[in-house]
Write a protein that holds these residues in place. Structure first.
Motif, PDB file in Angstrom:
ATOM      1  N   GLY A 115       2.870  -9.329   4.698  1.00 25.06           N
ATOM      2  CA  GLY A 115       3.790  -8.223   4.921  1.00 25.06           C
ATOM      3  C   GLY A 115       3.376  -6.922   4.293  1.00 25.06           C
ATOM      4  O   GLY A 115       4.212  -6.056   4.016  1.00 25.06           O
ATOM      5  N   THR A 116       2.075  -6.734   4.084  1.00 23.70           N
ATOM      6  CA  THR A 116       1.591  -5.497   3.499  1.00 23.70           C
ATOM      7  C   THR A 116       0.295  -5.095   4.192  1.00 23.70           C
ATOM      8  O   THR A 116      -0.100  -5.697   5.186  1.00 23.70           O
ATOM      9  N   SER A 117      -0.340  -4.056   3.695  1.00 21.04           N
ATOM     10  CA  SER A 117      -1.608  -3.589   4.252  1.00 21.04           C
ATOM     11  C   SER A 117      -2.675  -3.620   3.173  1.00 21.04           C
ATOM     12  O   SER A 117      -2.393  -3.379   1.986  1.00 21.04           O
ATOM     13  N   SER A 172      -7.758  -8.234   5.142  1.00 22.78           N
ATOM     14  CA  SER A 172      -6.791  -7.432   5.892  1.00 22.78           C
ATOM     15  C   SER A 172      -5.825  -8.323   6.663  1.00 22.78           C
ATOM     16  O   SER A 172      -4.606  -8.082   6.690  1.00 22.78           O
ATOM     17  N   LEU A 191       2.386   0.047  -7.820  1.00 22.48           N
ATOM     18  CA  LEU A 191       3.116  -1.212  -7.798  1.00 22.48           C
ATOM     19  C   LEU A 191       3.653  -1.550  -9.181  1.00 22.48           C
ATOM     20  O   LEU A 191       4.812  -1.957  -9.315  1.00 22.48           O
ATOM     21  N   GLY A 215       5.728  -8.667  -9.545  1.00 24.85           N
ATOM     22  CA  GLY A 215       4.722  -8.190  -8.612  1.00 24.85           C
ATOM     23  C   GLY A 215       3.475  -9.047  -8.680  1.00 24.85           C
ATOM     24  O   GLY A 215       3.173  -9.649  -9.727  1.00 24.85           O
ATOM     25  N   ALA A 256      -3.423  -9.797   4.208  1.00 26.63           N
ATOM     26  CA  ALA A 256      -2.418  -8.809   3.811  1.00 26.63           C
ATOM     27  C   ALA A 256      -1.327  -8.692   4.867  1.00 26.63           C
ATOM     28  O   ALA A 256      -0.127  -8.638   4.536  1.00 26.63           O
ATOM     29  N   ASN A 257      -1.705  -8.663   6.130  1.00 25.27           N
ATOM     30  CA  ASN A 257      -0.717  -8.570   7.201  1.00 25.27           C
ATOM     31  C   ASN A 257       0.231  -9.764   7.173  1.00 25.27           C
ATOM     32  O   ASN A 257       1.444  -9.617   7.382  1.00 25.27           O
ATOM     33  N   LEU A 266       7.148  -7.974  -5.200  1.00 25.57           N
ATOM     34  CA  LEU A 266       6.242  -6.985  -4.636  1.00 25.57           C
ATOM     35  C   LEU A 266       4.834  -7.567  -4.538  1.00 25.57           C
ATOM     36  O   LEU A 266       4.413  -8.356  -5.384  1.00 25.57           O
ATOM     37  N   ILE A 267       4.106  -7.153  -3.516  1.00 24.78           N
ATOM     38  CA  ILE A 267       2.764  -7.689  -3.280  1.00 24.78           C
ATOM     39  C   ILE A 267       1.809  -6.557  -2.928  1.00 24.78           C
ATOM     40  O   ILE A 267       2.174  -5.626  -2.214  1.00 24.78           O
ATOM     41  N   ALA A 268       0.594  -6.635  -3.455  1.00 24.12           N
ATOM     42  CA  ALA A 268      -0.486  -5.725  -3.064  1.00 24.12           C
ATOM     43  C   ALA A 268      -1.753  -6.539  -2.868  1.00 24.12           C
ATOM     44  O   ALA A 268      -2.037  -7.466  -3.633  1.00 24.12           O
TER      45      ALA A 268
END
Length: 287
Positions: A253-255, A246, A281, A129, A249-250, A228-230
């Motif tokens: 592939g995440t928010s 933001s 996560l 991650g 992040a998009n 995994l990504i945050a």
């Protein structure tokens, strides 16, 4: 701890023992039973102490956390060439450290440390991650932080670390808009800055003005490795800003996850709220 020929000072919080980790069902992969290791990478002018407010709570939640100084920061010596402090160069160091840690590893980079963490993944670091905390897609956007770097880099080159600290203090007092830190904290911040290498401050500072956008490269690697990504930010971050993070992040592939009541450093400003954002996560990589 030593990575190659580099000694990196670190703060370590071992994972608390738990009943669920004590017995592993037959046939279960051994890596799945290993408590996750969270490697915490600080930002420009930072150090391992930036993550101290998180360590006890991470250990209590079964996460083995390792917070480091990057080479040239505070208690970790570093080379004399500013080119050794780009995200790519430091990313190689972090990737080597990741390879020495028990899996699964989650890599969290704050601010400049996020650029370094990204470079480590692109250099082949096998992480389960990745957390980008108040970091961005590339160089800092125009604003007070860029102006401070543009003023500070020549002073650093001409007057050394002490001259750069004097300028930094004057600029901080002008831009702070909040109460000064308590005397004990102010003394630590001064001691930490003055202990940093001039080459490190220069190399990192220049990289904050020039680092290219590598988000699409990162997105491809994360997808290929199913990592995994945050992406997390304080709601009032004044570095890359919420809108830019933001959008990043998009692309990954995440928010974007926002931390209420925090600016550029939720790890010190709102550690409990940051912990609640990071734990899902980290737990998912060992489930």
């Amino acid at each position: 701890m030593t990575v190659g020929t580099r000694r990196l000072a670190a703060l370590f919080a071992p994972a608390a023992a738990s009943a669920s980790a004590a017995s592993v069902p037959a046939g279960r992969d051994a890596a799945a039973a290993q408590p996750p290791t969270l490697l915490l990478v600080p930002g420009y002018t930072g150090s391992k102490e930036d993550f101290a407010p998180l360590l006890d709570a991470l250990a209590d939640n079964g996460v083995a956390a390792l917070a480091i100084d990057l080479p040239g920061q505070y208690e970790s010596p570093g080379p004399d060439d500013p080119r050794d402090y780009t995200p790519a160069a430091l990313g190689d160091v972090v990737a080597e450290l990741v390879a020495a840690l028990p899996e699964p590893v989650v890599l969290l980079g704050h601010s400049y440390g996020g650029l370094v963490a990204r470079a480590a993944v692109l250099a082949g670091a096998r992480v389960a991650g990745l957390v980008l905390l108040d970091s961005g897609p590339g160089a800092l956007p125009a604003g007070p932080r860029v102006q401070a770097l543009q003023l500070g880099i020549p002073v650093l080159q001409q007057q050394g670390v002490a001259g750069a600290y004097a300028l930094r203090t004057a600029l901080t007092e002008r831009l702070r808009g909040q109460l000064a830190p308590p005397p004990e904290l102010a003394e630590f911040l001064q001691r930490r800055f003055l202990a940093s290498t001039a080459a490190g401050l220069l190399g990192m500072g220049q990289s904050l003005l020039t680092e290219p956008d590598r988000v699409d490269e990162l997105a491809a690697v994360l997808a290929d490795r199913q990592t995994l990504i945050a992406v997390i930010s304080g709601e009032a971050d004044d570095a890359w800003g919420v809108a830019q993070q933001s959008e990043m992040a998009n692309r990954l592939g995440t928010s974007l996850v926002l931390i209420p009541g925090a600016g550029h450093s939720p790890n010190t400003e709102q550690p409990d709220r940051l912990l609640r954002a990071v734990l899902p996560l980290v737990r998912s990589v060992s489930s």
